[in-house]
Design a protein around this motif. Structure first.
Motif, PDB file in Angstrom:
ATOM      1  N   ASP A  20       0.829  -1.203   0.000  1.00 44.84           N
ATOM      2  CA  ASP A  20       0.000   0.000   0.000  1.00 44.84           C
ATOM      3  C   ASP A  20       0.866   1.256   0.000  1.00 44.84           C
ATOM      4  N   THR A  21       1.954   1.238   0.733  1.00 39.50           N
ATOM      5  CA  THR A  21       2.869   2.373   0.747  1.00 39.50           C
ATOM      6  C   THR A  21       3.569   2.525  -0.600  1.00 39.50           C
ATOM      7  N   MET A  22       3.837   1.413  -1.271  1.00 34.96           N
ATOM      8  CA  MET A  22       4.416   1.502  -2.612  1.00 34.96           C
ATOM      9  C   MET A  22       3.454   2.170  -3.582  1.00 34.96           C
ATOM     10  N   VAL A  23       2.173   1.888  -3.437  1.00 29.93           N
ATOM     11  CA  VAL A  23       1.174   2.544  -4.286  1.00 29.93           C
ATOM     12  C   VAL A  23       1.185   4.049  -4.041  1.00 29.93           C
ATOM     13  N   ILE A  24       1.272   4.445  -2.783  1.00 29.69           N
ATOM     14  CA  ILE A  24       1.313   5.874  -2.458  1.00 29.69           C
ATOM     15  C   ILE A  24       2.569   6.520  -3.027  1.00 29.69           C
ATOM     16  N   ASN A  25       3.697   5.839  -2.956  1.00 32.92           N
ATOM     17  CA  ASN A  25       4.933   6.382  -3.528  1.00 32.92           C
ATOM     18  C   ASN A  25       4.846   6.499  -5.047  1.00 32.92           C
ATOM     19  N   VAL A  26       4.221   5.541  -5.701  1.00 37.35           N
ATOM     20  CA  VAL A  26       4.059   5.611  -7.154  1.00 37.35           C
ATOM     21  C   VAL A  26       3.143   6.774  -7.526  1.00 37.35           C
ATOM     22  N   ILE A  27       2.104   6.997  -6.740  1.00 36.13           N
ATOM     23  CA  ILE A  27       1.224   8.138  -6.980  1.00 36.13           C
ATOM     24  C   ILE A  27       2.013   9.439  -6.859  1.00 36.13           C
ATOM     25  N   MET A  75      -4.664   9.257 -10.396  1.00 40.74           N
ATOM     26  CA  MET A  75      -5.990   8.945  -9.855  1.00 40.74           C
ATOM     27  C   MET A  75      -6.373   7.491 -10.154  1.00 40.74           C
ATOM     28  N   LEU A  76      -6.058   7.023 -11.337  1.00 45.26           N
ATOM     29  CA  LEU A  76      -6.348   5.623 -11.683  1.00 45.26           C
ATOM     30  C   LEU A  76      -5.528   4.667 -10.824  1.00 45.26           C
ATOM     31  N   VAL A  77      -4.261   4.986 -10.615  1.00 42.16           N
ATOM     32  CA  VAL A  77      -3.420   4.145  -9.763  1.00 42.16           C
ATOM     33  C   VAL A  77      -3.950   4.138  -8.339  1.00 42.16           C
ATOM     34  N   ALA A  78      -4.439   5.266  -7.851  1.00 48.30           N
ATOM     35  CA  ALA A  78      -4.990   5.336  -6.501  1.00 48.30           C
ATOM     36  C   ALA A  78      -6.220   4.447  -6.354  1.00 48.30           C
ATOM     37  N   MET A  79      -7.105   4.468  -7.349  1.00 42.25           N
ATOM     38  CA  MET A  79      -8.302   3.631  -7.279  1.00 42.25           C
ATOM     39  C   MET A  79      -7.956   2.152  -7.333  1.00 42.25           C
ATOM     40  N   VAL A  80      -7.074   1.787  -8.239  1.00 48.31           N
ATOM     41  CA  VAL A  80      -6.679   0.381  -8.349  1.00 48.31           C
ATOM     42  C   VAL A  80      -5.917  -0.065  -7.101  1.00 48.31           C
ATOM     43  N   GLY A  81      -5.084   0.804  -6.560  1.00 52.05           N
ATOM     44  CA  GLY A  81      -4.332   0.464  -5.354  1.00 52.05           C
ATOM     45  C   GLY A  81      -5.235   0.244  -4.162  1.00 52.05           C
ATOM     46  N   VAL A 138      -8.437  -0.726  -4.212  1.00 52.41           N
ATOM     47  CA  VAL A 138      -9.194  -1.965  -4.410  1.00 52.41           C
ATOM     48  C   VAL A 138      -8.298  -3.183  -4.195  1.00 52.41           C
ATOM     49  N   SER A 139      -7.064  -3.120  -4.676  1.00 49.99           N
ATOM     50  CA  SER A 139      -6.167  -4.268  -4.508  1.00 49.99           C
ATOM     51  C   SER A 139      -5.779  -4.461  -3.050  1.00 49.99           C
ATOM     52  N   THR A 140      -5.612  -3.386  -2.301  1.00 49.73           N
ATOM     53  CA  THR A 140      -5.285  -3.514  -0.879  1.00 49.73           C
ATOM     54  C   THR A 140      -6.440  -4.134  -0.113  1.00 49.73           C
ATOM     55  N   VAL A 141      -7.650  -3.700  -0.395  1.00 49.12           N
ATOM     56  CA  VAL A 141      -8.821  -4.266   0.282  1.00 49.12           C
ATOM     57  C   VAL A 141      -8.992  -5.738  -0.081  1.00 49.12           C
ATOM     58  N   ALA A 142      -8.795  -6.064  -1.347  1.00 46.47           N
ATOM     59  CA  ALA A 142      -8.946  -7.458  -1.774  1.00 46.47           C
ATOM     60  C   ALA A 142      -7.890  -8.351  -1.130  1.00 46.47           C
ATOM     61  N   TYR A 143      -6.655  -7.874  -1.057  1.00 45.97           N
ATOM     62  CA  TYR A 143      -5.604  -8.694  -0.453  1.00 45.97           C
ATOM     63  C   TYR A 143      -5.834  -8.865   1.047  1.00 45.97           C
ATOM     64  N   CYS A 144      -6.310  -7.823   1.714  1.00 47.01           N
ATOM     65  CA  CYS A 144      -6.623  -7.939   3.145  1.00 47.01           C
ATOM     66  C   CYS A 144      -7.750  -8.936   3.382  1.00 47.01           C
ATOM     67  N   LEU A 165      -7.433 -12.340   5.606  1.00 47.43           N
ATOM     68  CA  LEU A 165      -8.267 -12.531   6.783  1.00 47.43           C
ATOM     69  C   LEU A 165      -9.265 -13.680   6.634  1.00 47.43           C
ATOM     70  N   ARG A 166      -9.900 -13.808   5.468  1.00 44.10           N
ATOM     71  CA  ARG A 166     -10.998 -14.776   5.306  1.00 44.10           C
ATOM     72  C   ARG A 166     -10.660 -15.929   4.398  1.00 44.10           C
ATOM     73  N   GLY A 167      -9.624 -15.818   3.594  1.00 44.89           N
ATOM     74  CA  GLY A 167      -9.284 -16.892   2.671  1.00 44.89           C
ATOM     75  C   GLY A 167     -10.065 -16.854   1.379  1.00 44.89           C
ATOM     76  N   ASP A 168     -10.947 -15.848   1.249  1.00 46.96           N
ATOM     77  CA  ASP A 168     -11.754 -15.718   0.044  1.00 46.96           C
ATOM     78  C   ASP A 168     -12.024 -14.230  -0.183  1.00 46.96           C
ATOM     79  N   ILE A 169     -12.030 -13.808  -1.432  1.00 48.29           N
ATOM     80  CA  ILE A 169     -12.263 -12.394  -1.734  1.00 48.29           C
ATOM     81  C   ILE A 169     -13.741 -12.110  -1.899  1.00 48.29           C
ATOM     82  N   ILE A 170     -14.434 -12.962  -2.645  1.00 42.84           N
ATOM     83  CA  ILE A 170     -15.859 -12.778  -2.896  1.00 42.84           C
ATOM     84  C   ILE A 170     -16.612 -13.827  -2.106  1.00 42.84           C
ATOM     85  N   GLU A 171     -17.576 -13.392  -1.344  1.00 45.09           N
ATOM     86  CA  GLU A 171     -18.327 -14.332  -0.495  1.00 45.09           C
ATOM     87  C   GLU A 171     -19.421 -15.035  -1.253  1.00 45.09           C
TER      88      GLU A 171
END
Length: 89
Positions: free
Chosen positions: A38-45, A65-71, A73-79, A83-89
């Protein structure tokens, strides 16, 4: 004078990217790796914004702005995966 400040900022954010890459590779647990990515995404921005200032074009601001949106979403998906072992319930 602004050119020197831009080069200094490029160097600082580039060094920050290298440190985050080191944390991604040698992180002790997955939470540290997620935060480093996530910090790498902020540095790239920041680098994209600085490059847009240096070039004087607005295209790089839109790209950041596009990198921020993708970053986000990817951080939330990886978390959710860690935590749950699955992205989509």
């Amino acid at each position: 004078m602004i050119a020197a400040a831009l080069y200094f900022a490029f160097a600082c954010f580039g060094l920050g990217l290298l440190f985050c890459l080191w944390r991604v590779v040698f992180g002790p647990n997955p939470a540290d790796r997620i935060l480093a990515l996530d910090t790498m995404v902020i540095n790239v921005i920041a680098l994209l914004v600085l490059y847009g200032i240096a070039e004087g074009t607005a295209v790089y601001f839109e790209a950041s702005m596009l990198v921020a949106m993708v970053g986000f979403v990817s951080t939330v998906a990886y978390c959710r995966f860690v935590l749950r072992g699955d992205i989509i319930e």
